[in-house]
Each structure stands twice: as structure tokens, then as C-alpha cells.
Design a protein around this motif. Structure first.
Motif, mmCIF file in Angstrom:
data_model
loop_
_atom_site.group_PDB
_atom_site.id
_atom_site.type_symbol
_atom_site.label_atom_id
_atom_site.label_comp_id
_atom_site.label_asym_id
_atom_site.label_seq_id
_atom_site.Cartn_x
_atom_site.Cartn_y
_atom_site.Cartn_z
ATOM 1 N N PHE A 1 0.839 -1.195 0.000
ATOM 2 C CA PHE A 1 0.000 0.000 0.000
ATOM 3 C C PHE A 1 0.873 1.244 0.000
ATOM 4 O O PHE A 1 1.720 1.423 0.877
ATOM 5 C CB PHE A 1 -0.909 -0.041 1.235
ATOM 6 C CG PHE A 1 -1.601 1.255 1.558
ATOM 7 C CD1 PHE A 1 -2.287 1.958 0.585
ATOM 8 C CD2 PHE A 1 -1.569 1.765 2.846
ATOM 9 C CE1 PHE A 1 -2.924 3.150 0.881
ATOM 10 C CE2 PHE A 1 -2.210 2.945 3.165
ATOM 11 C CZ PHE A 1 -2.887 3.643 2.172
ATOM 12 N N CYS A 2 0.693 2.093 -1.011
ATOM 13 C CA CYS A 2 1.429 3.351 -1.109
ATOM 14 C C CYS A 2 0.439 4.492 -1.329
ATOM 15 O O CYS A 2 -0.495 4.363 -2.124
ATOM 16 C CB CYS A 2 2.432 3.320 -2.263
ATOM 17 S SG CYS A 2 3.752 2.109 -2.049
ATOM 18 N N GLU A 3 0.668 5.592 -0.637
ATOM 19 C CA GLU A 3 -0.211 6.756 -0.773
ATOM 20 C C GLU A 3 0.293 7.653 -1.902
ATOM 21 O O GLU A 3 0.625 8.814 -1.700
ATOM 22 C CB GLU A 3 -0.289 7.517 0.550
ATOM 23 C CG GLU A 3 -0.897 6.704 1.682
ATOM 24 C CD GLU A 3 -1.054 7.512 2.957
ATOM 25 O OE1 GLU A 3 -1.534 8.660 2.878
ATOM 26 O OE2 GLU A 3 -0.679 7.007 4.032
ATOM 27 N N GLU A 4 0.332 7.083 -3.099
ATOM 28 C CA GLU A 4 0.780 7.827 -4.271
ATOM 29 C C GLU A 4 -0.427 8.317 -5.067
ATOM 30 O O GLU A 4 -1.501 7.713 -5.043
ATOM 31 C CB GLU A 4 1.665 6.941 -5.159
ATOM 32 C CG GLU A 4 2.906 6.404 -4.462
ATOM 33 C CD GLU A 4 3.911 7.499 -4.148
ATOM 34 O OE1 GLU A 4 3.832 8.578 -4.788
ATOM 35 O OE2 GLU A 4 4.764 7.284 -3.269
ATOM 36 N N GLY B 1 -13.707 10.015 -0.620
ATOM 37 C CA GLY B 1 -14.996 9.920 0.043
ATOM 38 C C GLY B 1 -15.268 11.137 0.901
ATOM 39 O O GLY B 1 -14.545 12.135 0.861
ATOM 40 N N GLY B 2 -16.336 11.049 1.687
ATOM 41 C CA GLY B 2 -16.679 12.142 2.578
ATOM 42 C C GLY B 2 -15.704 12.246 3.735
ATOM 43 O O GLY B 2 -14.984 11.308 4.068
ATOM 44 N N SER B 3 -15.656 13.426 4.351
ATOM 45 C CA SER B 3 -14.829 13.690 5.537
ATOM 46 C C SER B 3 -13.345 13.447 5.288
ATOM 47 O O SER B 3 -12.608 13.049 6.198
ATOM 48 C CB SER B 3 -15.300 12.842 6.724
ATOM 49 O OG SER B 3 -16.655 13.083 6.994
ATOM 50 N N GLY B 4 -12.902 13.645 4.061
ATOM 51 C CA GLY B 4 -11.472 13.569 3.780
ATOM 52 C C GLY B 4 -10.909 12.178 3.589
ATOM 53 O O GLY B 4 -9.686 12.013 3.548
ATOM 54 N N THR B 5 -11.752 11.158 3.479
ATOM 55 C CA THR B 5 -11.236 9.812 3.239
ATOM 56 C C THR B 5 -10.756 9.688 1.794
ATOM 57 O O THR B 5 -11.322 10.284 0.878
ATOM 58 C CB THR B 5 -12.310 8.745 3.508
ATOM 59 O OG1 THR B 5 -13.452 9.007 2.681
ATOM 60 C CG2 THR B 5 -12.735 8.760 4.963
ATOM 61 N N ILE B 6 -9.698 8.913 1.608
ATOM 62 C CA ILE B 6 -9.133 8.679 0.280
ATOM 63 C C ILE B 6 -9.073 7.175 0.043
ATOM 64 O O ILE B 6 -8.672 6.413 0.927
ATOM 65 C CB ILE B 6 -7.728 9.296 0.150
ATOM 66 C CG1 ILE B 6 -7.775 10.804 0.427
ATOM 67 C CG2 ILE B 6 -7.158 9.043 -1.242
ATOM 68 C CD1 ILE B 6 -6.422 11.483 0.354
ATOM 69 N N ILE B 7 -9.478 6.753 -1.148
ATOM 70 C CA ILE B 7 -9.496 5.336 -1.496
ATOM 71 C C ILE B 7 -8.342 5.053 -2.452
ATOM 72 O O ILE B 7 -8.210 5.703 -3.494
ATOM 73 C CB ILE B 7 -10.839 4.943 -2.137
ATOM 74 C CG1 ILE B 7 -11.984 5.301 -1.183
ATOM 75 C CG2 ILE B 7 -10.870 3.456 -2.456
ATOM 76 C CD1 ILE B 7 -13.351 5.169 -1.794
#
Length: 549
Positions: free
Chosen positions: A254-257, A265-271
Motif C-alpha cells: 500500500f502506497c499513498e501515491e 470519500g466524505g470527511s477527507g477519506t481517500i481510497i
């Protein structure tokens, strides 16, 4: 029954104290009703499970529930406890089981030099399994959020209207001074509560802020012996979840690239797109919003600390809400939960090969250029049917989706012969109805039912309105938008105005067209329930084309 002896404190007891500026009318009635409904549902789940096993039936006066005990490194071990009795009264409830008990009761407290209300939660377990506290706090917090949101505000001086405290278990187990009874609690001073000066009371805000990066918190009474947060705040560390659902970090790629982002998504979530055990998964990462002052010290302004804690609490709450919802759902048309993680705070979900339905419709609309039914009649019918089946399953479990739209319908296949084409996803704002409906302004303009307004109780019929809008999108390939501004849409929908579709002769899908108009009726009582739609669509004549001459 001698309640005093049952509730007598031991070293294996965890307490939680809610201090409230006021206890709203109807709080205890709703809380006890919710608890009894939940316990009944647990009974039914157990009996359904027992029918499928070869194990002998338990004694008819005892029921077995599954709770979870905490271990090191955020791991959990599931075991069973046998519930003996459930007793409730006007402002309290007691559940006894082999090896302990769980109690919730009203407690008057002296708060800010004024006598006020409060809630005392006590969980005693010989095996130090306090995950049942998470079960109680979920009900208390959701009840306050939905039905009594005024309690989530602040006083004029910035102090919270409701606060939570947990006595340090090490202080209590060392045989130090008994913590004050709720009736003797006075104004908080230096992190302690008057009447029990030798026992440290942790504020829930401090626990939440510590849980963002750590798994322990330090008590000033014994700094060399950290207090595990899994025992102190089990709801934040999901100790009521089985160990198999906790992700093995070594097998997570898992990399946050930027190139791995699938959506937001809502409230700042990232998929993100990721891999777990060599299989593709979607990682929904819950981020913590940071204030300018990143570290909280004794000199930090109270409001800054409240904001930091509120942001972190919101992330934990939304994470727990969606994880708990997904964990309880097992259906082909519902996205499955692969696993969870606390550090980092994220969910691993099934990865949809083709993305969301709105993306598929946009691409098909561009390629085909058709005015109506861009996916073709049979695929449109199958997707509509599977969405209705998924909704019927959720409603049977007393869950209101609250945010059904094409963005939350994930596409697995566009082949008509495949058994599953779509799955419902994103339960961040879904509600348990508990046979009393729900409150709260949630949803997306254009899909949100007209009756969803502040202070108005609604039921699962709001999902049927959204379902009608999804069918409109399937028939036209266009979003259900009215006017040039997003805020204009809810007002027009409440007046009975609907998106322009065309005549049945133009659409050429009479049955689905008719069902759509029934579902988006302004009056909830005139809309069909999901199971009625399913049965109607199971008729052989439903997908047939019908023309008007």
C-alpha cells in the motif's frame, strides 16, 4: 436479585463515566429500547447459527454471545460468554454472564457546582475482556448524535456539554483510594475528579488524541507502567472484532501515491488501489485533520484541543461505523470487508474491477451516443434488480442506506450472463433504524428524499426515493439534476418536480419506467418497499419491451 453484590467492583472492572449538562427527556426510554432490540437480534443470530451446527442447544434460560478479548499488537481473540440474565429498570440496565457483568445506569453528578445528570457504565470480566463497553458506547453515542444532537455542542465558555472519563485501571488495581461514586463527583481539576484524588481519571479527549499514533497512555501516578488503550477505550481499537479481520501489515502492499488514488470519500477519506495477500483490494484511508498547533501541551488553548479531539473522534467514529456495518453484512450484492487496521486507520475492501456505476454510465454515454438505456435493456434490468435485492437485504436488517447513488454502486461485470454485476458500497452515513426511524440530514442532493429535513423522522422509504433516481440514471445515462445550482434540486424535488425523462414510447422500457415513477413519489407512503420491487421484477413479463401505439 441483589444488584449491589452483582455490581461490586473488582480489579477486573472497567468503568466509563459520562458527565452531561442535562439528560434530555426520553433518553433512557430510547436507550433501553435500543439495547433490548440489539440483544434480541443477537439472540436470533445465535439461534440461526446453532441450527447450522451440530453442537447441542444451550440451556433455554441462557444465551451465548460472542465478545472479544484484546491481546498485544491490536490483535483480538474471540471467545464466548453465556448470558444469564438481563434486567432493566427506568434508568438502567444490567446484563450478567458467566465471569462478569455489564451495567449501564443513571448517576447524578455535581458538575460545575451544579447538580446534573450522568451515565455510569461498568464492565466486570474475569478475563479482562472489556469489548462489551464498545457495544454500549456505540449505542450511547449514536443515540445522542441522531436524536439529541444539542448535547454535542459547547457552553459559552467553550467547554463541552457532555464529557467522558475513564478511571485508570492500574490506580484502581493497586488498592489505592476508591474512586468517588458518581453522586460525589465534582468539578474536574488537573485531570482528576474530586472525591478520589489518588485515582487518575483520563478524559476521553486525551485518550482519543493518544490513540491517533499510540496504543498506550501514561498515568502520572505510575509513569513507568503505561496503560493499554485497548483496555481503556476498546471501541477505538475495535477489540470486539475477530483477529482474522486485522490486516497483516507484512502482506499489505500500500502506497499513498497520486497514481494509486481510486477516489475520495466524505470527511477527507481517500481510497487507494493496493494489494493484500497478492490480491487486489481497495484501501479506504481515514485521515486525521491537523490544526496549526500540532502538539497538545498544558498551555494549549482549550478550543484547539477540542477541535483536534473532535476531528480525531469523527474519523474514529466513521471508521468504526462503516467497519461494524460491513462486518455484519454478508450478501453477494454488498461489498465485503477484507480487513481493518488501526495504525494506519483504514479499511481493506473488495476492489471493483470496473469502478463505480456513474463512471461506467458516462463512458457508455460517450461511446454509444444513445439517448436512453445506454447499457442495454437486459443489463439495465439486471443492475436495477440487483440494487433492489441489496436494498431489501439491508432493510431486512433494519439498516437505512441513506446515500444510495451511482457513485456508491460498484460494477463487477457488464456481462449479462454473469451472476453478479454490481455491489453496494460506502455505509459511512447509514443508520440502524431500531424500528423507530432515523433523524439527521444526510445524503446527496438529487438522490436525497424530500422528507429528509432537520427534525423530521424518516424510514427506509428514503432509500426507495434514491433508488428511483438511480433507475432514472440507468435509463438516461444522466445525473438527476434540476437547475443550474446544486441547492436548487432539493427545493424542486420537494415541490414534486422531477428530471425530464421522456415518454414511455421514447424510453422503450415501460415496466422499469413505471417502477421508477412509483419510487420517486413525493409521499413516502406511496413508494413501494424494496422487497415489493424485487418480487415485481421477478415476474417473467417485467423485462419484456412494451410499446404504446
Amino acid at each position: 436479585m441483589d444488584l449491589h453484590n452483582v455490581q461490586q467492583r473488582t480489579n477486573n472492572t472497567l468503568q466509563r463515566l459520562f458527565k452531561m449538562s442535562f439528560v434530555p427527556a426520553g433518553f433512557w426510554e430510547r436507550f433501553i429500547a435500543r439495547m433490548l432490540i440489539s440483544l434480541t437480534e443477537m439472540d436470533l443470530q445465535f439461534f440461526d447459527l446453532s441450527k447450522k451446527t451440530t453442537c447441542s442447544q444451550p440451556h433455554r434460560h441462557s444465551l451465548i454471545y460472542s465478545f472479544t478479548g484484546s491481546e498485544k499488537k491490536n490483535r483480538c481473540s474471540t471467545f464466548r460468554v453465556r448470558r444469564s440474565q438481563t434486567i432493566y429498570w427506568k434508568e438502567g440496565l444490567l446484563v450478567t454472564f458467566v465471569g462478569g457483568h455489564l451495567s449501564v445506569e443513571s448517576s447524578d453528578v455535581n458538575w460545575k457546582k451544579m447538580k446534573s445528570g450522568g451515565i455510569k457504565i461498568s464492565c466486570q470480566s474475569d478475563s479482562r475482556d472489556f469489548s462489551a463497553v464498545a457495544f454500549i458506547t456505540d449505542h450511547v453515542n449514536s443515540l445522542i448524535e441522531q436524536w439529541f444532537p444539542a448535547l454535542t455542542g459547547t457552553e459559552s465558555d467553550g467547554s463541552l456539554l457532555i464529557e467522558q472519563y475513564v478511571p485508570c485501571p492500574h490506580c484502581m488495581s493497586r488498592g489505592q483510594q476508591e474512586p468517588a461514586a458518581p453522586s460525589g463527583v465534582t468539578e474536574k481539576q488537573n485531570g482528576q475528579i474530586g472525591g478520589g484524588a489518588s485515582v487518575k481519571y483520563f478524559n476521553m479527549e486525551d485518550c482519543v488524541l493518544a490513540a491517533v499514533e499510540k496504543d498506550h497512555i501514561v498515568c502520572p501516578q505510575h509513569p513507568d507502567q503505561p496503560v493499554p488503550l485497548q483496555e481503556l477505550v476498546p471501541e477505538l481499537f475495535m477489540t470486539d472484532f475477530p483477529s482474522r479481520l486485522f490486516l497483516d501489515k507484512a502482506q499489505l502492499e500500500f502506497c499513498e501515491e497520486e497514481q494509486d488514488i481510486l477516489g475520495r470519500g466524505g470527511s477527507g477519506t481517500i481510497i487507494y488501489r493496493a494489494r493484500y495477500k497478492q490480491q487486489p483490494v481497495a484501501i479506504k484511508h481515514f485521515h486525521f485533520k491537523k490544526c496549526r498547533q500540532l502538539s497538545v501541551t498544558s498551555n494549549t488553548d482549550t478550543m484547539v484541543k477540542h477541535l483536534q479531539s473532535a476531528n480525531a473522534s469523527r474519523s474514529f467514529s466513521e471508521f468504526r461505523q462503516e467497519a461494524s456495518m460491513l462486518h455484519s453484512l454478508r450478501h453477494p450484492c454488498v461489498v465485503s470487508l477484507v480487513g481493518i487496521s488501526i495504525h494506519p486507520l483504514c479499511l481493506a475492501l473488495q476492489l471493483a474491477p470496473l469502478g463505480s456505476l456513474n463512471i461506467v454510465l458516462e463512458e457508455k454515454q460517450k461511446d454509444s451516443g444513445c439517448s436512453y438505456v445506454p447499457l442495454g435493456h437486459m443489463l439495465t434490468f439486471k443492475i436495477s434488480y440487483q440494487v433492489a435485492v441489496g436494498l431489501a437485504y439491508l432493510h431486512r436488517k433494519n439498516i437505512i442506506f441513506c446515500d444510495l447513488k451511482s457513485d456508491n454502486i460498484l460494477v463487477w461485470s457488464l456481462e449479462v450472463q454473469d451472476p453478479v454485476n454490481i455491489k453496494l458500497s460506502d455505509y459511512g452515513i447509514s443508520r440502524h433504524s431500531f424500528h423507530e426511524g432515523a433523524l439527521g440530514v444526510e445524503g446527496t442532493p438529487g438522490y436525497q428524499a424530500p422528507e429528509v429535513r432537520p427534525g423530521i423522522v424518516y424510514d427506509e422509504k428514503v432509500d426507495m426515493f434514491s433508488y428511483g433516481m438511480v433507475m432514472y440514471e440507468l435509463l438516461t445515462g444522466r445525473r438527476p439534476v434540476l437547475g443550474n445550482h446544486q441547492l436548487q434540486t432539493p427545493k424542486k424535488l420537494s415541490k414534486g418536480i422531477r428530471p425530464v425523462l421522456g415518454s414511455p414510447e421514447q424510453v422503450q422500457f415501460y415496466s422499469l419506467h413505471t417502477l421508477m415513477t412509483e419510487c420517486w413519489d413525493t409521499k413516502p407512503e406511496k413508494r413501494p418497499v424494496a422487497m415489493t420491487c424485487v418480487k415485481q421484477m421477478q415476474e417473467h413479463s417485467f423485462p419484456c419491451l412494451r410499446y404504446f401505439l
